[in-house]
Design a protein around this motif. Structure first.
Motif, PDB file in Angstrom:
ATOM      1  N   LYS A  15       0.845  -1.190   0.000  1.00 35.16           N
ATOM      2  CA  LYS A  15       0.000   0.000   0.000  1.00 35.16           C
ATOM      3  C   LYS A  15       0.881   1.242   0.000  1.00 35.16           C
ATOM      4  CE  LYS A  15      -4.295  -1.377   2.134  1.00 35.16           C
ATOM      5  NZ  LYS A  15      -5.229  -1.103   3.218  1.00 35.16           N
ATOM      6  N   GLU A  17       0.134   5.182   0.518  1.00 36.82           N
ATOM      7  CA  GLU A  17      -0.866   6.185   0.857  1.00 36.82           C
ATOM      8  C   GLU A  17      -0.315   7.560   0.540  1.00 36.82           C
ATOM      9  OE1 GLU A  17      -2.195   5.642   4.838  1.00 36.82           O
ATOM     10  OE2 GLU A  17      -2.550   3.514   4.553  1.00 36.82           O
ATOM     11  N   TYR A  18      -0.657   8.039  -0.627  1.00 38.49           N
ATOM     12  CA  TYR A  18      -0.179   9.340  -1.082  1.00 38.49           C
ATOM     13  C   TYR A  18      -1.302  10.354  -0.956  1.00 38.49           C
ATOM     14  CZ  TYR A  18       1.076  13.051  -4.295  1.00 38.49           C
ATOM     15  OH  TYR A  18       1.327  14.265  -4.850  1.00 38.49           O
ATOM     16  N   ASN A  19      -1.025  11.432  -0.309  1.00 35.90           N
ATOM     17  CA  ASN A  19      -1.959  12.552  -0.239  1.00 35.90           C
ATOM     18  C   ASN A  19      -1.282  13.768  -0.858  1.00 35.90           C
ATOM     19  OD1 ASN A  19      -3.989  11.193   1.113  1.00 35.90           O
ATOM     20  ND2 ASN A  19      -3.071  11.595   3.107  1.00 35.90           N
TER      21      ASN A  19
END
Length: 98
Positions: A15, A17-19
């Motif tokens: 995974k 998780e890029y914001n």
């Protein structure tokens, strides 16, 4: 089979998780859309039809106070350009002085 399944078993994707930096997590729309940020400064965006509305919008634009530094800068630039033009055409400024 147990030993062979460890070699042939496909790995799951990790995974990530890029914001984005300017992402608004509260659901206020697309973070990449720039139009609403500038639409509130445009006077011609909500164009209303009719001559009366156009004239009233023009008068409202003249009543809006602008940046004082911008006006002074524009006046200086315009005067320098006029003096350069008068120098190019060899205008004699001595006619204004006795």
């Amino acid at each position: 089979m147990g030993m062979l399944s460890k070699i042939t078993k496909l790995r799951r994707n990790r995974k990530f998780e890029y914001n984005p930096r300017y992402y608004d997590d509260k659901g206020k729309g697309n973070p990449y859309k720039l139009e609403p940020k500038f639409d509130k400064f445009r006077s011609t965006l909500h164009n209303q039809r009719g001559l009366k509305n156009k004239i009233s919008n023009a008068f409202d634009d003249t009543k809006r106070e602008g940046d004082r530094n911008l006006k002074i800068r524009m006046l200086v630039i315009l005067s320098v350009l006029i003096l350069i033009f008068l120098y190019i055409i060899d205008f004699d400024l001595s006619i204004f002085f006795s």
